[in-house]
Design a protein around this motif. Structure first.
Motif, PDB file in Angstrom:
ATOM      1  N   PRO A 188       0.808  -1.229   0.000  1.00  0.00           N
ATOM      2  CA  PRO A 188       0.000   0.000   0.000  1.00  0.00           C
ATOM      3  C   PRO A 188       0.839   1.277   0.000  1.00  0.00           C
ATOM      4  N   HIS A 189       2.012   1.239   0.643  1.00  0.00           N
ATOM      5  CA  HIS A 189       2.817   2.464   0.784  1.00  0.00           C
ATOM      6  C   HIS A 189       4.274   2.282   0.380  1.00  0.00           C
ATOM      7  N   ALA A 190       4.674   1.096  -0.030  1.00  0.00           N
ATOM      8  CA  ALA A 190       6.077   0.836  -0.355  1.00  0.00           C
ATOM      9  C   ALA A 190       6.161  -0.308  -1.349  1.00  0.00           C
ATOM     10  N   GLU A 191       7.323  -0.417  -2.019  1.00  0.00           N
ATOM     11  CA  GLU A 191       7.589  -1.550  -2.901  1.00  0.00           C
ATOM     12  C   GLU A 191       8.815  -2.290  -2.389  1.00  0.00           C
ATOM     13  N   GLY A 203      19.147  -9.935  -2.903  1.00  0.00           N
ATOM     14  CA  GLY A 203      19.095  -8.583  -2.377  1.00  0.00           C
ATOM     15  C   GLY A 203      17.644  -8.153  -2.270  1.00  0.00           C
ATOM     16  N   VAL A 204      17.270  -7.572  -1.145  1.00  0.00           N
ATOM     17  CA  VAL A 204      15.903  -7.086  -0.956  1.00  0.00           C
ATOM     18  C   VAL A 204      15.980  -5.595  -0.651  1.00  0.00           C
ATOM     19  N   ALA A 205      15.487  -4.782  -1.572  1.00  0.00           N
ATOM     20  CA  ALA A 205      15.450  -3.332  -1.407  1.00  0.00           C
ATOM     21  C   ALA A 205      14.011  -2.894  -1.228  1.00  0.00           C
ATOM     22  N   VAL A 206      13.783  -1.924  -0.360  1.00  0.00           N
ATOM     23  CA  VAL A 206      12.453  -1.390  -0.121  1.00  0.00           C
ATOM     24  C   VAL A 206      12.468   0.092  -0.450  1.00  0.00           C
ATOM     25  N   LEU A 207      11.563   0.500  -1.329  1.00  0.00           N
ATOM     26  CA  LEU A 207      11.398   1.912  -1.686  1.00  0.00           C
ATOM     27  C   LEU A 207      10.148   2.436  -1.015  1.00  0.00           C
ATOM     28  N   TYR A 208      10.237   3.618  -0.417  1.00  0.00           N
ATOM     29  CA  TYR A 208       9.115   4.085   0.398  1.00  0.00           C
ATOM     30  C   TYR A 208       9.098   5.606   0.485  1.00  0.00           C
ATOM     31  N   ARG A 209       7.958   6.118   0.914  1.00  0.00           N
ATOM     32  CA  ARG A 209       7.803   7.527   1.229  1.00  0.00           C
ATOM     33  C   ARG A 209       7.885   7.705   2.736  1.00  0.00           C
ATOM     34  N   PRO A 210       8.265   8.894   3.213  1.00  0.00           N
ATOM     35  CA  PRO A 210       8.389   9.103   4.656  1.00  0.00           C
ATOM     36  C   PRO A 210       7.142   8.761   5.443  1.00  0.00           C
ATOM     37  N   ALA A 211       5.972   8.815   4.806  1.00  0.00           N
ATOM     38  CA  ALA A 211       4.736   8.455   5.512  1.00  0.00           C
ATOM     39  C   ALA A 211       4.756   6.993   5.928  1.00  0.00           C
ATOM     40  N   ALA A 212       5.507   6.154   5.188  1.00  0.00           N
ATOM     41  CA  ALA A 212       5.566   4.731   5.498  1.00  0.00           C
ATOM     42  C   ALA A 212       6.594   4.430   6.574  1.00  0.00           C
ATOM     43  N   LEU A 322       5.042   6.493 -13.723  1.00  0.00           N
ATOM     44  CA  LEU A 322       4.696   5.402 -12.820  1.00  0.00           C
ATOM     45  C   LEU A 322       4.727   5.849 -11.364  1.00  0.00           C
ATOM     46  N   VAL A 323       5.700   6.664 -10.993  1.00  0.00           N
ATOM     47  CA  VAL A 323       5.759   7.167  -9.614  1.00  0.00           C
ATOM     48  C   VAL A 323       4.521   7.998  -9.293  1.00  0.00           C
ATOM     49  N   LEU A 324       4.149   8.890 -10.184  1.00  0.00           N
ATOM     50  CA  LEU A 324       2.985   9.744  -9.935  1.00  0.00           C
ATOM     51  C   LEU A 324       1.687   8.940  -9.965  1.00  0.00           C
ATOM     52  N   ALA A 325       1.617   7.974 -10.885  1.00  0.00           N
ATOM     53  CA  ALA A 325       0.388   7.184 -11.000  1.00  0.00           C
ATOM     54  C   ALA A 325       0.150   6.309  -9.790  1.00  0.00           C
ATOM     55  N   THR A 326       1.211   5.956  -9.068  1.00  0.00           N
ATOM     56  CA  THR A 326       1.067   5.064  -7.918  1.00  0.00           C
ATOM     57  C   THR A 326       1.301   5.791  -6.598  1.00  0.00           C
ATOM     58  N   ARG A 332      -2.207   2.243  -6.366  1.00  0.00           N
ATOM     59  CA  ARG A 332      -1.215   1.170  -6.247  1.00  0.00           C
ATOM     60  C   ARG A 332      -1.874  -0.203  -6.249  1.00  0.00           C
ATOM     61  N   SER A 333      -3.022  -0.282  -5.588  1.00  0.00           N
ATOM     62  CA  SER A 333      -3.705  -1.579  -5.501  1.00  0.00           C
ATOM     63  C   SER A 333      -4.211  -2.050  -6.857  1.00  0.00           C
TER      64      SER A 333
END
Length: 356
Positions: A188-191, A203-212, A322-326, A332-333
């Protein structure tokens, strides 16, 4: 020192993939090259570590073949495990530890005649005929010193940092890869990006916004909290041991006003970065390095500015869209169901990325 006398033709600041690829291209073009890097080898940083097929071809053209894992495509998954798959249509990509890639490029650059100075460069003086940094006089300088480039800041290049602010965290795990594709799990808030990098390691990378997760939280705490939002992935890693520490990067979107400042060229992340979402960072860094050296060999640094825009245009448009659309959890869902419902469109988008 007279402006007509040089210690080296090219100074490269930064020994990451972009800087070392530039050094290798320049040395093979007959230029004398000095690479400035204070950090000891191998230089590591937060990185998705997946090379697109275009990047693999560029590496092989340089004669650089690091040990890695062939990748056959990209999977998008939702937290429940539903999957959309798009293959790479023209040859494999590669999952490779950044340290292994850096070591292979470093060895190739050294073998080609590039010299190294163990020094950190944060300032440069230049005139009509050359540049001086770290006490070395050169004809040209390529700044490949990262997302928060000290040289870019010293040169006074304005940087636009856009919305949304996104960060990345990465750790390696001792686990046999369960897929031959790069997998992107959309929460919902990260990939979460899962990239096979060895026969017994992912390797496991997590991309997120500060809200997450707050960027001020300690990296390992933030990473653990974010990983818990991907239950299927957590179960996969339940019995896996960490193989590296947690490393972070961000905020990601940084767009400098220019990439050529007199006799200084910006390359790699220093030249601008949109987002890690589409996984093209290393492949584009290799392409930029080649374009920068081509421009210097031609004696026309301005040519690089045009080449950079052409090389990165597709990446910038697709990634930004893609960043703006999600940006919204509701959108995202819908992404994975949309890719499953329109597989031809998903495959076409991946085909565009794979060519980078």
């Amino acid at each position: 020192m007279s402006g007509a006398v040089y210690d080296t033709d090219l100074l490269v600041v930064g020994a990451g993939p972009a800087g070392l690829a530039a050094a290798l291209h320049a040395a093979r073009a007959g230029m004398s090259v000095t690479v400035c890097e204070k950090r000891p080898d191998p230089v590591d940083k937060a990185c998705g570590e997946g090379l697109m097929p275009g990047g693999v071809r560029r590496l092989h053209a340089l004669g650089v073949r690091p040990e890695g894992v062939p990748l056959v495509g990209i999977d998008y998954l939702d937290p429940s495990g539903r999957r959309a798959h798009a293959p790479f249509p023209a040859g494999p990509g590669m999952g490779v530890r950044r340290t292994a890639l850096q070591a292979a490029l470093s060895a190739a650059a050294h073998a080609a005649g590039a010299h190294r100075l163990d020094v950190r460069v944060t300032a440069v003086a230049q005139d009509a005929t050359g540049v001086t940094a770290a006490g070395v006089r050169a004809r040209w300088l390529i700044a490949a010193d990262g997302l928060h480039s000290p040289l870019r800041r010293h040169l006074g290049v304005p940087v636009r940092r856009g919305f949304p602010r996104r960060f990345g965290l990465r750790r390696h795990w001792r686990a046999e890869p369960w897929s031959r594709s790069v997998q992107v799990v959309w929460g919902p808030h990260a990939e979460a990006y899962i990239t096979p990098v060895a026969a017994d390691q992912v390797g496991v990378a997590v991309l997120y916004r500060p809200a997450a997760a707050s960027p001020d939280t300690a990296a390992h705490h933030a990473y653990a909290a974010l990983l818990e939002t991907f239950p299927h992935l957590c179960r996969r890693l339940a019995h896996a041991d960490p193989a590296s520490s947690v490393r972070g990067a961000g905020p990601m979107r940084q767009y400098p006003a220019r990439r050529v400042v007199g006799r200084v060229l910006l390359a790699g992340d220093a030249a601008g970065y949109e987002d890690a979402l589409t996984g093209e960072g290393i492949s584009l860094a290799l392409a930029q390095a080649e374009a920068a050296v081509d421009a210097l060999v031609a004696g026309s640094p301005a040519r690089y500015g045009h080449a950079w825009r052409r090389l990165t245009r597709r990446y910038r448009w697709l990634t930004r869209a893609l960043v703006l659309a999600t940006a919204h959890p509701g959108a995202r869902s819908l992404l994975v169901p949309g890719c499953r419902a329109a597989p031809a469109a998903f495959r076409a988008a991946v085909r565009q990325l794979a060519a980078s």
